[in-house]
Design a protein around this motif. Structure first.
Motif, PDB file in Angstrom:
ATOM      1  N   LYS A 112      55.706 -11.761  65.612  1.00 51.19           N
ATOM      2  CA  LYS A 112      56.321 -10.640  66.327  1.00 51.19           C
ATOM      3  C   LYS A 112      57.186  -9.814  65.375  1.00 51.19           C
ATOM      4  CE  LYS A 112      59.678  -9.610  69.974  1.00 51.19           C
ATOM      5  NZ  LYS A 112      60.601 -10.202  70.978  1.00 51.19           N
ATOM      6  N   VAL A 113      58.024 -10.510  64.588  1.00 51.98           N
ATOM      7  CA  VAL A 113      58.885  -9.809  63.624  1.00 51.98           C
ATOM      8  C   VAL A 113      58.033  -9.103  62.566  1.00 51.98           C
ATOM      9  CG1 VAL A 113      60.669 -10.117  61.868  1.00 51.98           C
ATOM     10  CG2 VAL A 113      60.785 -11.424  63.999  1.00 51.98           C
ATOM     11  N   LEU A 114      56.963  -9.792  62.122  1.00 49.65           N
ATOM     12  CA  LEU A 114      56.060  -9.197  61.134  1.00 49.65           C
ATOM     13  C   LEU A 114      55.423  -7.921  61.678  1.00 49.65           C
ATOM     14  CD1 LEU A 114      54.510  -9.277  58.454  1.00 49.65           C
ATOM     15  CD2 LEU A 114      52.849 -10.789  59.564  1.00 49.65           C
ATOM     16  N   SER A 115      54.977  -7.966  62.929  1.00 50.69           N
ATOM     17  CA  SER A 115      54.360  -6.785  63.546  1.00 50.69           C
ATOM     18  C   SER A 115      55.348  -5.630  63.641  1.00 50.69           C
ATOM     19  CB  SER A 115      53.827  -7.143  64.929  1.00 50.69           C
ATOM     20  OG  SER A 115      52.862  -8.174  64.857  1.00 50.69           O
ATOM     21  N   GLN A 116      56.592  -5.960  63.987  1.00 48.64           N
ATOM     22  CA  GLN A 116      57.618  -4.917  64.063  1.00 48.64           C
ATOM     23  C   GLN A 116      57.876  -4.297  62.686  1.00 48.64           C
ATOM     24  OE1 GLN A 116      60.865  -7.093  65.813  1.00 48.64           O
ATOM     25  NE2 GLN A 116      60.189  -6.716  67.909  1.00 48.64           N
ATOM     26  N   ASP A 117      57.887  -5.148  61.644  1.00 47.31           N
ATOM     27  CA  ASP A 117      58.089  -4.625  60.282  1.00 47.31           C
ATOM     28  C   ASP A 117      56.934  -3.716  59.875  1.00 47.31           C
ATOM     29  OD1 ASP A 117      60.461  -5.955  60.053  1.00 47.31           O
ATOM     30  OD2 ASP A 117      59.664  -7.660  58.948  1.00 47.31           O
ATOM     31  N   ILE A 118      55.710  -4.144  60.198  1.00 43.10           N
ATOM     32  CA  ILE A 118      54.541  -3.320  59.869  1.00 43.10           C
ATOM     33  C   ILE A 118      54.608  -1.997  60.614  1.00 43.10           C
ATOM     34  CG2 ILE A 118      52.028  -3.156  60.074  1.00 43.10           C
ATOM     35  CD1 ILE A 118      51.896  -6.156  59.608  1.00 43.10           C
ATOM     36  N   ARG A 124      54.498  -6.379  54.620  1.00 39.01           N
ATOM     37  CA  ARG A 124      54.736  -7.660  53.958  1.00 39.01           C
ATOM     38  C   ARG A 124      53.797  -8.700  54.559  1.00 39.01           C
ATOM     39  NH1 ARG A 124      57.583 -11.222  57.044  1.00 39.01           N
ATOM     40  NH2 ARG A 124      58.569 -10.426  58.935  1.00 39.01           N
ATOM     41  N   LYS A 125      53.896  -9.940  54.065  1.00 32.34           N
ATOM     42  CA  LYS A 125      53.046 -11.019  54.564  1.00 32.34           C
ATOM     43  C   LYS A 125      53.908 -12.161  55.105  1.00 32.34           C
ATOM     44  CE  LYS A 125      49.178 -10.206  51.411  1.00 32.34           C
ATOM     45  NZ  LYS A 125      48.302 -10.818  50.376  1.00 32.34           N
ATOM     46  N   GLU A 126      53.340 -12.920  55.989  1.00 30.14           N
ATOM     47  CA  GLU A 126      54.017 -14.086  56.571  1.00 30.14           C
ATOM     48  C   GLU A 126      53.093 -15.284  56.408  1.00 30.14           C
ATOM     49  OE1 GLU A 126      57.269 -15.839  57.941  1.00 30.14           O
ATOM     50  OE2 GLU A 126      57.186 -13.663  58.170  1.00 30.14           O
ATOM     51  N   GLU A 127      53.556 -16.278  55.648  1.00 32.80           N
ATOM     52  CA  GLU A 127      52.736 -17.467  55.420  1.00 32.80           C
ATOM     53  C   GLU A 127      52.877 -18.430  56.599  1.00 32.80           C
ATOM     54  OE1 GLU A 127      50.593 -17.893  53.089  1.00 32.80           O
ATOM     55  OE2 GLU A 127      51.101 -15.984  52.139  1.00 32.80           O
ATOM     56  N   ILE A 128      51.817 -18.551  57.403  1.00 34.94           N
ATOM     57  CA  ILE A 128      51.783 -19.452  58.556  1.00 34.94           C
ATOM     58  C   ILE A 128      50.532 -20.310  58.440  1.00 34.94           C
ATOM     59  CG2 ILE A 128      51.623 -19.616  61.069  1.00 34.94           C
ATOM     60  CD1 ILE A 128      53.124 -16.984  61.244  1.00 34.94           C
ATOM     61  N   ASN A 129      50.713 -21.609  58.209  1.00 34.29           N
ATOM     62  CA  ASN A 129      49.583 -22.526  58.043  1.00 34.29           C
ATOM     63  C   ASN A 129      49.573 -23.538  59.185  1.00 34.29           C
ATOM     64  OD1 ASN A 129      48.870 -21.378  55.473  1.00 34.29           O
ATOM     65  ND2 ASN A 129      50.616 -22.470  54.603  1.00 34.29           N
ATOM     66  N   THR A 130      49.011 -23.124  60.312  1.00 37.70           N
ATOM     67  CA  THR A 130      48.969 -24.002  61.486  1.00 37.70           C
ATOM     68  C   THR A 130      47.577 -24.559  61.763  1.00 37.70           C
ATOM     69  OG1 THR A 130      48.648 -22.062  62.908  1.00 37.70           O
ATOM     70  CG2 THR A 130      50.906 -22.821  62.581  1.00 37.70           C
ATOM     71  N   ASN A 131      46.579 -24.098  60.997  1.00 35.92           N
ATOM     72  CA  ASN A 131      45.197 -24.576  61.164  1.00 35.92           C
ATOM     73  C   ASN A 131      44.686 -24.434  62.594  1.00 35.92           C
ATOM     74  OD1 ASN A 131      45.011 -25.377  58.416  1.00 35.92           O
ATOM     75  ND2 ASN A 131      46.104 -27.277  58.899  1.00 35.92           N
ATOM     76  N   ASP A 132      45.093 -23.359  63.255  1.00 35.66           N
ATOM     77  CA  ASP A 132      44.606 -23.096  64.609  1.00 35.66           C
ATOM     78  C   ASP A 132      44.445 -21.585  64.773  1.00 35.66           C
ATOM     79  OD1 ASP A 132      47.201 -22.228  64.732  1.00 35.66           O
ATOM     80  OD2 ASP A 132      47.895 -23.745  66.157  1.00 35.66           O
ATOM     81  N   GLU A 133      44.304 -21.140  66.029  1.00 37.30           N
ATOM     82  CA  GLU A 133      44.102 -19.717  66.289  1.00 37.30           C
ATOM     83  C   GLU A 133      45.284 -18.875  65.816  1.00 37.30           C
ATOM     84  OE1 GLU A 133      43.557 -22.115  68.327  1.00 37.30           O
ATOM     85  OE2 GLU A 133      41.449 -22.013  68.909  1.00 37.30           O
ATOM     86  N   VAL A 134      46.503 -19.434  65.926  1.00 39.31           N
ATOM     87  CA  VAL A 134      47.691 -18.703  65.477  1.00 39.31           C
ATOM     88  C   VAL A 134      47.640 -18.492  63.965  1.00 39.31           C
ATOM     89  CG1 VAL A 134      50.213 -18.737  65.331  1.00 39.31           C
ATOM     90  CG2 VAL A 134      49.084 -19.559  67.395  1.00 39.31           C
ATOM     91  N   GLY A 135      47.203 -19.527  63.239  1.00 35.26           N
ATOM     92  CA  GLY A 135      47.060 -19.395  61.792  1.00 35.26           C
ATOM     93  C   GLY A 135      46.027 -18.350  61.415  1.00 35.26           C
ATOM     94  N   ILE A 143      46.132  -9.619  56.180  1.00 35.03           N
ATOM     95  CA  ILE A 143      45.103  -8.759  55.584  1.00 35.03           C
ATOM     96  C   ILE A 143      45.301  -7.314  56.052  1.00 35.03           C
ATOM     97  CG2 ILE A 143      42.626  -8.270  55.509  1.00 35.03           C
ATOM     98  CD1 ILE A 143      42.165 -11.308  55.731  1.00 35.03           C
ATOM     99  N   MET A 144      45.578  -7.158  57.363  1.00 39.07           N
ATOM    100  CA  MET A 144      45.812  -5.826  57.906  1.00 39.07           C
ATOM    101  C   MET A 144      47.017  -5.174  57.225  1.00 39.07           C
ATOM    102  SD  MET A 144      46.770  -4.723  61.813  1.00 39.07           S
ATOM    103  CE  MET A 144      48.398  -5.485  61.669  1.00 39.07           C
ATOM    104  N   SER A 145      48.088  -5.955  57.026  1.00 40.77           N
ATOM    105  CA  SER A 145      49.287  -5.418  56.383  1.00 40.77           C
ATOM    106  C   SER A 145      48.981  -4.971  54.958  1.00 40.77           C
ATOM    107  CB  SER A 145      50.388  -6.481  56.373  1.00 40.77           C
ATOM    108  OG  SER A 145      51.539  -6.019  55.700  1.00 40.77           O
ATOM    109  N   GLU A 146      48.197  -5.791  54.234  1.00 40.16           N
ATOM    110  CA  GLU A 146      47.839  -5.445  52.857  1.00 40.16           C
ATOM    111  C   GLU A 146      46.997  -4.172  52.811  1.00 40.16           C
ATOM    112  OE1 GLU A 146      45.639  -7.514  48.980  1.00 40.16           O
ATOM    113  OE2 GLU A 146      45.833  -8.606  50.875  1.00 40.16           O
ATOM    114  N   ASN A 147      46.020  -4.091  53.732  1.00 38.62           N
ATOM    115  CA  ASN A 147      45.158  -2.903  53.757  1.00 38.62           C
ATOM    116  C   ASN A 147      45.940  -1.649  54.160  1.00 38.62           C
ATOM    117  OD1 ASN A 147      42.947  -4.427  53.016  1.00 38.62           O
ATOM    118  ND2 ASN A 147      42.273  -4.782  55.110  1.00 38.62           N
ATOM    119  N   LEU A 148      46.855  -1.814  55.131  1.00 37.61           N
ATOM    120  CA  LEU A 148      47.664  -0.668  55.550  1.00 37.61           C
ATOM    121  C   LEU A 148      48.585  -0.203  54.428  1.00 37.61           C
ATOM    122  CD1 LEU A 148      48.635  -1.638  59.213  1.00 37.61           C
ATOM    123  CD2 LEU A 148      47.107   0.196  58.492  1.00 37.61           C
TER     124      LEU A 148
END
Length: 375
Positions: A112-118, A124-135, A143-148
């Motif tokens: 949520k915070v990342l989306s607001q920053d974008i 910027r990027k947020e490293e989230i390694n949850t090995n699920d749909e959230v990850g 990737i979207m942030s990098e491309n934008l």
């Protein structure tokens, strides 16, 4: 009847079954004539019960006794144990829910915070390694942030170049317009010595040429290439011959190095490549300082390389970085017949970039080499 009860108690005692309370009544004996009778005797303080089955066979009464633990105490212990287990289970479940909810909500809050920053253009990027749909969602947002960010940098760069171009165009148009205005005023004041009109027409032609080049350059960005195989060597020879008179008038030697028996076939837009050849040859004629231009074609397997070399005198690497800029001029042109708009090299760059070929300039010993390789 009392003696009968005592005898039974005695027999049970002999079998090591202690009875504090036990009795059998006349009604029980009467019932035994037809069927067996089951009796449960509570032993009170001994905290157990005796389940007794009475059976009458002929003149014998058989009593079968089975001691049972006192169920109330057992049930109470079991209930207490169940309450304890339930309490522990509820606590564990609450703890697990809290832990799992935090595990789920924490990355979601970060996203949520990342989306607001974008959204605020802070990429910027947020490293989230949850090995699920959230990850997976986090990876997609990164990737979207990098491309934008790249897109924003490109837009900013384009805007900067557009501002520079507008400034350059304004500057290029301001000088001839000022001259036209001055000479027009001179004509109105009767000061024309016969050359004012010619000067005005010359400046108007310059503005017309500039506008035409700008429109052509803009069209390049939206026009699709019409690629097909054609022989590059013949085009180089034909376009070089166009400038024979200008070369002779300026005492410039142009040498061609190519094998006329070899086919230099490339896959490209012929009309666009003609524009490249025209612009790069005229550019070499305008700026050569040793009156010597060398054009060569070489073939290596499936690639064809075109090189054009001319002397430029003093020049440094910073000039090479700027030669592609619109209206950038190294020095005053030596050929009045080929005075241009400063848009030749930017047009070349746009065409070759659209062809996705390798090209550029190399400076060595005061001689500038333009090269382009068609693979």
């Amino acid at each position: 009847m009392d003696q009968f009860n005592e005898r039974i108690i005695s027999e049970f005692d002999r079998k090591k079954i202690k009875l504090n309370k036990f009795w059998i009544t006349e009604s029980t004996l009467n019932t035994l004539k037809d069927k067996s009778v089951n009796k449960l005797y509570d032993q009170g303080k001994s905290k157990y019960q005796v389940l007794t089955k009475f059976i009458k066979i002929d003149n014998y009464i058989i009593a079968i006794g089975l001691p049972l633990p006192h169920m109330e105490a057992t049930i109470e212990i079991i209930n207490r144990f169940n309450i304890f287990l339930m309490t522990i289970s509820v606590i564990l479940i609450v703890l697990l829910v809290v832990i799992l909810s935090k595990k789920i909500t924490r990355p979601l809050e970060s996203l949520k915070v990342l989306s607001q920053d974008i959204a605020n253009l802070h990429f910027r990027k947020e490293e989230i390694n949850t090995n699920d749909e959230v990850g997976e969602l986090a990876k997609s947002i990164n990737i979207m942030s990098e491309n934008l960010e790249k897109a924003q940098e490109e837009i900013n760069s384009q805007n900067k170049r557009l501002k520079e171009l507008m400034s350059d165009v304004s500057h290029e148009l301001k000088t001839p317009l000022s001259l036209v205005k001055v000479y027009e005023q001179g004509i109105s004041d009767g000061l024309d010595d016969g050359t004012f009109r010619d000067t005005i027409e010359e400046q108007l032609e310059k503005m017309d040429l500039l506008i035409e080049k700008l429109l052509f350059w803009t069209e390049l960005e939206s026009t699709s290439l019409n690629k097909y195989p054609f022989e590059l060597g013949k085009r180089v020879v034909a376009i070089a011959r166009k400038y024979r008179l200008i070369l002779e008038e300026n005492d410039i030697l142009l040498s061609l190095s190519l094998d006329m028996d070899m086919e230099y076939v490339i896959h490209a837009d012929k009309a666009a490549i003609d524009v490249v050849l025209d612009n790069i040859i005229t550019n070499a004629i305008k700026y050569t300082n040793d009156k010597n231009i060398e054009i060569a074609l070489t073939k290596n397997n499936n690639s064809v390389t075109l090189t054009i070399v001319n002397g430029v005198g003093e020049m440094d690497e910073s000039d090479l970085q700027n030669v592609w800029r619109p209206f950038y001029v190294l020095e005053k042109s030596r050929s009045k017949e080929l005075s241009g708009t400063g848009l030749g090299l930017p047009i070349i760059k746009s065409i070759l970039e659209n062809h996705e070929v390798d090209f550029g300039f190399e400076l060595m010993n005061s001689r500038l080499t333009f090269f382009v390789t068609f693979a």
